[in-house]
Design a protein around this motif. Sequence first.
Motif, PDB file in Angstrom:
ATOM      1  N   LYS A 163      84.966   3.217  30.610  1.00 12.55           N
ATOM      2  CA  LYS A 163      83.728   3.476  29.871  1.00 12.55           C
ATOM      3  C   LYS A 163      82.520   3.699  30.774  1.00 12.55           C
ATOM      4  N   ALA A 164      82.754   4.001  32.017  1.00 12.18           N
ATOM      5  CA  ALA A 164      81.618   4.268  32.889  1.00 12.18           C
ATOM      6  C   ALA A 164      80.912   5.532  32.422  1.00 12.18           C
ATOM      7  N   MET A 165      79.640   5.610  32.768  1.00 10.67           N
ATOM      8  CA  MET A 165      78.882   6.813  32.432  1.00 10.67           C
ATOM      9  C   MET A 165      79.190   7.882  33.466  1.00 10.67           C
ATOM     10  N   VAL A 166      79.554   9.053  33.018  1.00 11.26           N
ATOM     11  CA  VAL A 166      79.836  10.156  33.943  1.00 11.26           C
ATOM     12  C   VAL A 166      78.807  11.248  33.712  1.00 11.26           C
ATOM     13  N   TYR A 167      78.135  11.613  34.776  1.00 13.39           N
ATOM     14  CA  TYR A 167      77.145  12.680  34.690  1.00 13.39           C
ATOM     15  C   TYR A 167      77.632  13.823  35.577  1.00 13.39           C
ATOM     16  N   ARG A 168      77.628  15.032  35.056  1.00 15.60           N
ATOM     17  CA  ARG A 168      77.919  16.157  35.956  1.00 15.60           C
ATOM     18  C   ARG A 168      76.588  16.736  36.403  1.00 15.60           C
ATOM     19  N   SER A 169      76.170  16.296  37.598  1.00 15.26           N
ATOM     20  CA  SER A 169      74.859  16.700  38.092  1.00 15.26           C
ATOM     21  C   SER A 169      74.871  18.144  38.551  1.00 15.26           C
ATOM     22  N   SER A 170      75.977  18.584  39.096  1.00 14.81           N
ATOM     23  CA  SER A 170      76.106  19.963  39.541  1.00 14.81           C
ATOM     24  C   SER A 170      77.595  20.168  39.720  1.00 14.81           C
ATOM     25  N   TRP A 210      82.448  13.929  45.443  1.00 18.15           N
ATOM     26  CA  TRP A 210      82.340  15.295  45.962  1.00 18.15           C
ATOM     27  C   TRP A 210      83.322  16.221  45.246  1.00 18.15           C
ATOM     28  N   GLN A 211      82.809  17.378  44.814  1.00 20.61           N
ATOM     29  CA  GLN A 211      83.628  18.336  44.048  1.00 20.61           C
ATOM     30  C   GLN A 211      83.706  19.703  44.724  1.00 20.61           C
ATOM     31  N   GLY A 212      83.097  19.825  45.901  1.00 23.15           N
ATOM     32  CA  GLY A 212      83.031  21.149  46.534  1.00 23.15           C
ATOM     33  C   GLY A 212      84.377  21.599  47.085  1.00 23.15           C
ATOM     34  N   LYS A 213      84.383  22.799  47.675  1.00 21.76           N
ATOM     35  CA  LYS A 213      85.627  23.380  48.210  1.00 21.76           C
ATOM     36  C   LYS A 213      86.004  22.771  49.554  1.00 21.76           C
ATOM     37  N   GLY A 214      84.988  22.625  50.425  1.00 19.58           N
ATOM     38  CA  GLY A 214      85.239  22.119  51.773  1.00 19.58           C
ATOM     39  C   GLY A 214      85.253  20.605  51.814  1.00 19.58           C
ATOM     40  N   ASN A 215      85.327  20.086  53.042  1.00 17.72           N
ATOM     41  CA  ASN A 215      85.414  18.636  53.213  1.00 17.72           C
ATOM     42  C   ASN A 215      84.035  17.968  53.119  1.00 17.72           C
ATOM     43  N   ASN A 216      84.011  16.846  52.486  1.00 18.98           N
ATOM     44  CA  ASN A 216      82.828  15.973  52.479  1.00 18.98           C
ATOM     45  C   ASN A 216      83.263  14.647  51.864  1.00 18.98           C
ATOM     46  N   CYS A 217      82.516  13.576  52.157  1.00 17.96           N
ATOM     47  CA  CYS A 217      82.925  12.287  51.588  1.00 17.96           C
ATOM     48  C   CYS A 217      82.245  12.028  50.245  1.00 17.96           C
ATOM     49  N   GLY A 268      77.270  11.334  53.993  1.00 17.77           N
ATOM     50  CA  GLY A 268      78.167  12.490  54.112  1.00 17.77           C
ATOM     51  C   GLY A 268      77.709  13.564  55.068  1.00 17.77           C
ATOM     52  N   HIS A 269      78.260  14.761  54.845  1.00 12.61           N
ATOM     53  CA  HIS A 269      77.935  15.921  55.672  1.00 12.61           C
ATOM     54  C   HIS A 269      76.569  16.475  55.308  1.00 12.61           C
ATOM     55  N   TYR A 320      72.897  19.139  47.887  1.00 12.47           N
ATOM     56  CA  TYR A 320      73.505  18.893  46.579  1.00 12.47           C
ATOM     57  C   TYR A 320      73.487  17.398  46.238  1.00 12.47           C
ATOM     58  N   LEU A 321      73.653  16.565  47.263  1.00 20.91           N
ATOM     59  CA  LEU A 321      73.605  15.120  47.012  1.00 20.91           C
ATOM     60  C   LEU A 321      72.211  14.711  46.524  1.00 20.91           C
ATOM     61  N   ILE A 322      71.196  15.264  47.176  1.00 20.29           N
ATOM     62  CA  ILE A 322      69.814  14.957  46.756  1.00 20.29           C
ATOM     63  C   ILE A 322      69.626  15.336  45.291  1.00 20.29           C
ATOM     64  N   LYS A 323      70.127  16.523  44.929  1.00 22.91           N
ATOM     65  CA  LYS A 323      69.984  16.984  43.530  1.00 22.91           C
ATOM     66  C   LYS A 323      70.731  16.053  42.564  1.00 22.91           C
ATOM     67  N   ALA A 324      71.918  15.651  42.975  1.00 21.20           N
ATOM     68  CA  ALA A 324      72.717  14.760  42.110  1.00 21.20           C
ATOM     69  C   ALA A 324      72.002  13.424  41.915  1.00 21.20           C
ATOM     70  N   MET A 325      71.446  12.894  43.007  1.00 20.47           N
ATOM     71  CA  MET A 325      70.703  11.629  42.901  1.00 20.47           C
ATOM     72  C   MET A 325      69.475  11.792  42.018  1.00 20.47           C
ATOM     73  N   GLU A 326      68.793  12.915  42.191  1.00 21.44           N
ATOM     74  CA  GLU A 326      67.595  13.161  41.362  1.00 21.44           C
ATOM     75  C   GLU A 326      67.968  13.234  39.886  1.00 21.44           C
TER      76      GLU A 326
END
Length: 262
Positions: free
Chosen positions: A15-22, A39-46, A67-68, A80-86
């Motif tokens: 029941k956690a809240m899931v937000y798709r920020s991007s 992380w949902q991107g194509k390349g590597n990141n943590c 992360g990267h 993208y992380l900044i945007k997700a946090m915002e």
Amino acid sequence: MVFAGILPYNSDIFKAMVYRSSRYYESIQLAEDFYCYIWQGKGNNCNTCLFANVLRGERPHVIVDPGHTTNEFGEACFDYLIKAMEGNGFEVGDIGLIINTHSHPDHCQANELVVKNSGAWITLSEEEDEFRNTLGEKLYSMLGVKVPQFTPLFYLKEGGLSLGTKNKVELEIFHTPGHSPGSLCLYWPDNKILITGDVVFYGSIGRTDFPSGSLSLLKKSIDKLSQLDVECLVPGHSTEYGSIVKGKLNVERNFQTVKLFL
Ligand SMILES: [Zn+2]
């Protein structure tokens, strides 16, 4: 919505809240003021975790593994992380502390930018910092990236870490070498959440073929972690099987499965 303490999830219902920020990060709220950025991107990141509003003063957030900055696909991970946090109402300028589970660039390359934006302090284990400044350099050049530049304010040792005053977060730090010599895992007993960095993933384990990697040490580390009472395992990367392992039974099964690799 405000969560009080642990969420009533089990293996079937989460029941956690899931937000798709991007399309680059899925943000998942696992407890009050605790967010995971998957992380949902194509390349590597943590994956990144955020303990929000815990520290006293003007910069109350604690981030684990920013992360990267940019990965091998040219994806602007940190932007993208900044945007997700915002998207969750948090500013990078309000981060007061960075905790690095280890010093691989896909976990700590963005330290510099967080510090530039906020003046945040940095901490990791002493073993890992020593590695970063010696053998780690080889790894970074192998990966074609420069050694992440930062100065830790203090070192984390195995044992308790108390964050904040009002919204206290009591963590237990575990030294879990194997993937990297100074890898740390963070256990939050109040919510039975375990942040594992690159030690153990959903159905998989961290690589041990990097400089100073050790399969026998990784085995000992995973044995130690598997003794903990965990409802939610938050790994440093997602695998083909998933990202967060939810529910005590699934976490136990996951440990049993990954031990087959060791
Ligand atoms: Zn790593």
